[in-house]
Enzyme design. Structure first.
Site, short mmCIF file in Angstrom:
data_model
loop_
_atom_site.label_atom_id
_atom_site.label_comp_id
_atom_site.label_asym_id
_atom_site.label_seq_id
_atom_site.Cartn_x
_atom_site.Cartn_y
_atom_site.Cartn_z
N LYS A 22 44.63 50.48 31.46
CA LYS A 22 44.21 49.09 31.70
C LYS A 22 42.74 49.03 32.09
CE LYS A 22 45.06 47.13 35.83
NZ LYS A 22 43.89 46.56 36.53
N ASN A 23 42.35 49.90 33.03
CA ASN A 23 40.99 49.78 33.58
C ASN A 23 39.93 50.36 32.66
OD1 ASN A 23 42.13 48.43 35.65
ND2 ASN A 23 42.04 50.12 37.11
N CYS A 117 40.51 38.63 46.84
CA CYS A 117 41.85 38.75 46.25
C CYS A 117 42.75 39.35 47.32
CB CYS A 117 41.80 39.60 44.98
SG CYS A 117 41.84 41.34 45.29
N ARG A 122 36.22 42.09 48.21
CA ARG A 122 35.74 42.61 46.91
C ARG A 122 34.48 41.87 46.43
NH1 ARG A 122 40.78 43.65 43.03
NH2 ARG A 122 39.30 45.06 42.03
N ASP A 305 44.54 53.27 43.74
CA ASP A 305 45.55 52.58 42.93
C ASP A 305 46.89 53.31 42.93
OD1 ASP A 305 43.24 51.43 40.34
OD2 ASP A 305 43.61 50.81 42.40
N ARG A 397 50.60 42.54 35.19
CA ARG A 397 49.14 42.65 34.99
C ARG A 397 48.77 44.07 34.61
NH1 ARG A 397 45.38 40.03 39.41
NH2 ARG A 397 43.98 40.89 37.83
C1 EPZ Z 1 38.16 49.01 39.99
O1 EPZ Z 1 37.96 47.81 40.72
C2 EPZ Z 1 39.58 48.93 39.46
N1 EPZ Z 1 39.69 47.78 38.57
C3 EPZ Z 1 40.56 48.79 40.62
O2 EPZ Z 1 41.87 48.80 40.07
C4 EPZ Z 1 40.40 50.00 41.53
O3 EPZ Z 1 41.26 49.87 42.64
C5 EPZ Z 1 38.94 50.10 42.00
O4 EPZ Z 1 38.07 50.15 40.86
C6 EPZ Z 1 38.69 51.33 42.86
O5 EPZ Z 1 39.00 52.48 42.11
C7 EPZ Z 1 39.19 47.86 37.31
O6 EPZ Z 1 38.67 48.88 36.91
C8 EPZ Z 1 39.35 46.65 36.45
P1 EPZ Z 1 35.06 48.88 43.22
P2 EPZ Z 1 36.47 47.44 41.23
O7 EPZ Z 1 33.91 48.04 42.81
O8 EPZ Z 1 35.46 47.93 40.26
C9 EPZ Z 1 33.44 47.34 47.38
C10 EPZ Z 1 44.08 48.13 39.84
O9 EPZ Z 1 45.03 48.17 40.64
N2 EPZ Z 1 32.37 46.69 46.60
O10 EPZ Z 1 35.01 50.35 42.94
O11 EPZ Z 1 36.46 46.00 41.58
C11 EPZ Z 1 34.81 46.73 47.11
O12 EPZ Z 1 35.00 45.61 47.95
C12 EPZ Z 1 42.72 47.67 40.29
O13 EPZ Z 1 44.15 48.51 38.64
C13 EPZ Z 1 31.30 46.10 47.28
O14 EPZ Z 1 31.26 46.10 48.51
O15 EPZ Z 1 36.39 48.30 42.56
C14 EPZ Z 1 35.75 47.86 47.46
O16 EPZ Z 1 35.96 47.89 48.85
C15 EPZ Z 1 42.74 47.16 41.71
N3 EPZ Z 1 30.31 45.52 46.56
C16 EPZ Z 1 34.97 49.11 47.04
O17 EPZ Z 1 33.60 48.70 46.94
C17 EPZ Z 1 30.31 45.51 45.19
O18 EPZ Z 1 29.36 44.98 44.58
C18 EPZ Z 1 35.39 49.67 45.69
O19 EPZ Z 1 35.36 48.62 44.76
C19 EPZ Z 1 31.39 46.12 44.52
C20 EPZ Z 1 32.40 46.71 45.25
#
Ligand code: EPZ
Length: 421
Positions: A22-23, A117, A122, A305, A397
């Site tokens: 998915k990701n 969310c 996020r 995840d 999803r």
């Molecule tokens: C990706 O989300 C995945 N989604 C998530 O999978 C996964 O849990 C996550 O990476 C971590 O591995 C997709 O790939 C579509 P991050 P993403 O940016 O990119 C903080 C699932 O279950 N952050 O790596 O949104 C954020 O709040 C989903 O399949 C900032 O602070 O995750 C989090 O605490 C859920 N500022 C941490 O970083 C930013 O600009 C990691 O988030 C961006 C992120």
């Protein structure tokens, strides 16, 4: 809203086809925007998030055809408003990763801020900071990010924190920038590597994806590609837990073992017997489960995840397990529902102490987010009696047709449409 009913207690035996990640799919759908013409993606998982992304691409002017094999024609995009509306971004936050491609290719993008969310705030500050470093003018306008750039310029940028989406958004933008970009403290997830592989197939010049330093040499244009998406390591990990806790024996066809080392190490530590075979990964329980301590980390550490799912495995083992969630601030939403099924979990901030073994008893539970709902399915598979999981749209999803994948292995699992909840 659909619900799923499970009569637990059956050891799963047989094989499960692991589908495209998915990701990875969601990001490759965005990457198609970088090239003029039709990009074809194969092994696409049939998920509501993928359909949501297709709706966004159509809204942007693309012509999208197919499901398992997806053809995305971007010829009609240039004229549109190039906006990602709140209704779509709210439904699926990965929509924000259209910003990089739109900026790089068309010089403009108007994307709704995703808002929080269930699992956390996020924010996307790192996405915006990275795009600004490439020369984008970013402003906030009534809940929307409005970004403009005549042509992006390569730059050196260090992420303040590791972000998968941020790395992918800025990496895509940098492919068409003038000059070279170096991203440091970049995410190393397999889905980042997969995106770089596809972008390079499109004509980009990216080195270092999969490490924390990624170098992108800007080019003038990219061309469409035809690509088969790698299998989903989280789907594979989820069904591996199902095989272990039910005392079954399951072949996970096409499981991407090379991207699952942290998860497989923990499963073995917990008492699983794993065997890599030509067709995939065979998983069974050794009959004795052991408690485990897990701390989620960016890749190659243990993936967040898989946190809800490994908690159910830990709860089935005798003894005390400690699970720390270090990536998201609110990713224990599955705990209250597992407690209602008989689990013994104490949450203190970002740490959960799990005591087992648990005698799960079936009852009615509510799904709250994607991976939490997966943990409820797992608990239902071992619970005595009947478990009804409501609001399974969360599950849909990220998991394709769970009941159709598990029933052939002996699971007594049924989906009810338009259930009461
Ligand atoms: C990706 O989300 C995945 N989604 C998530 O999978 C996964 O849990 C996550 O990476 C971590 O591995 C997709 O790939 C579509 P991050 P993403 O940016 O990119 C903080 C699932 O279950 N952050 O790596 O949104 C954020 O709040 C989903 O399949 C900032 O602070 O995750 C989090 O605490 C859920 N500022 C941490 O970083 C930013 O600009 C990691 O988030 C961006 C992120």
């Amino acid at each position: 809203m659909d619900s799923i009913v499970i009569e637990g207690g059956v050891p799963l035996r047989g094989e499960i086809q692991i589908h495209g990640a998915k990701n990875a799919a969601l990001l490759l759908q965005c990457a198609a925007l970088l090239a003029q013409g039709t990009t074809t993606l194969r092994h696409v998982p049939l998920l509501s998030d993928v359909r949501t992304m297709n709706r966004l691409l159509t809204h942007l002017g693309c012509r999208v055809e197919g499901e398992r094999t997806l053809a995305i024609d971007t010829s009609g995009v240039a004229e549109g408003p190039l906006s990602a509306p709140y209704e779509l971004v709210k439904t699926m936050r990965a929509s924000v990763t259209v910003m990089g491609p739109l900026l790089a290719r068309y010089g403009r993008a108007r994307v709704s801020l995703p808002g929080g969310c269930a699992i956390g705030a996020r924010p996307i500050d790192q996405h915006l900071k990275g795009l600004a470093a490439l020369g984008a003018e970013i402003e906030l306008d009534h809940g929307y990010v409005v970004a403009r750039a005549k042509r992006l310029t390569g730059a050196n940028f260090v992420f303040d924190k590791v972000t998968v989406g941020g790395t992918q958004n800025v990496m895509m933008a940098a492919t068409l920038a003038r000059g070279t970009t170096v991203l440091e403290n970049a995410a190393r997830e397999p889905e980042v590597q997969e995106l770089a592989i596809v972008l390079n197939k499109m004509g980009a010049r990216i080195r270092g994806a999969g490490t924390s330093v990624i170098e992108i040499e800007g080019v003038d244009e990219l061309h469409p590609v035809d690509h088969a998406i790698l299998p989903d390591r989280i789907e594979a990990g989820t069904y591996a837990v199902a095989a272990i806790i039910t005392g079954g024996d399951v072949l996970l066809r096409d499981a991407p073992v090379d991207h699952m080392h942290a998860v497989l190490a923990k499963l073995e530590e917990a008492g699983a017997e794993l065997r890599v075979e030509p067709a995939g990964l065979r998983v069974r329980s050794s009959g004795t489960l052991r408690p485990i301590d897990v701390s989620t980390r960016p890749h190659p550490g243990f993936p967040t995840d898989m946190q809800a799912q490994i908690m159910v495995l830990a709860s089935c083992a005798p003894g005390r397990s400690v699970i720390s969630e270090t990536i998201f601030e609110n990713r224990f939403m599955h705990v209250p529902e597992l407690l209602r099924m008989g689990a013994d979990v104490t949450v203190n901030g970002s740490t959960a102490v799990v005591r087992g073994p648990t005698r799960y008893l079936g009852t009615t539970v509510m799904a709250t987010d994607l991976r939490a709902s997966a943990s409820l399915v797992l608990a239902g598979l071992v619970a005595e009696g009947r478990t009804e999981i409501r609001r399974v749209y969360h599950l849909d999803r990220g998991y394709e047709a769970v009941e159709r994948k598990l029933a052939p292995l002996g699971a007594r699992i049924t989906r009810y449409h338009d259930a009461r909840a």
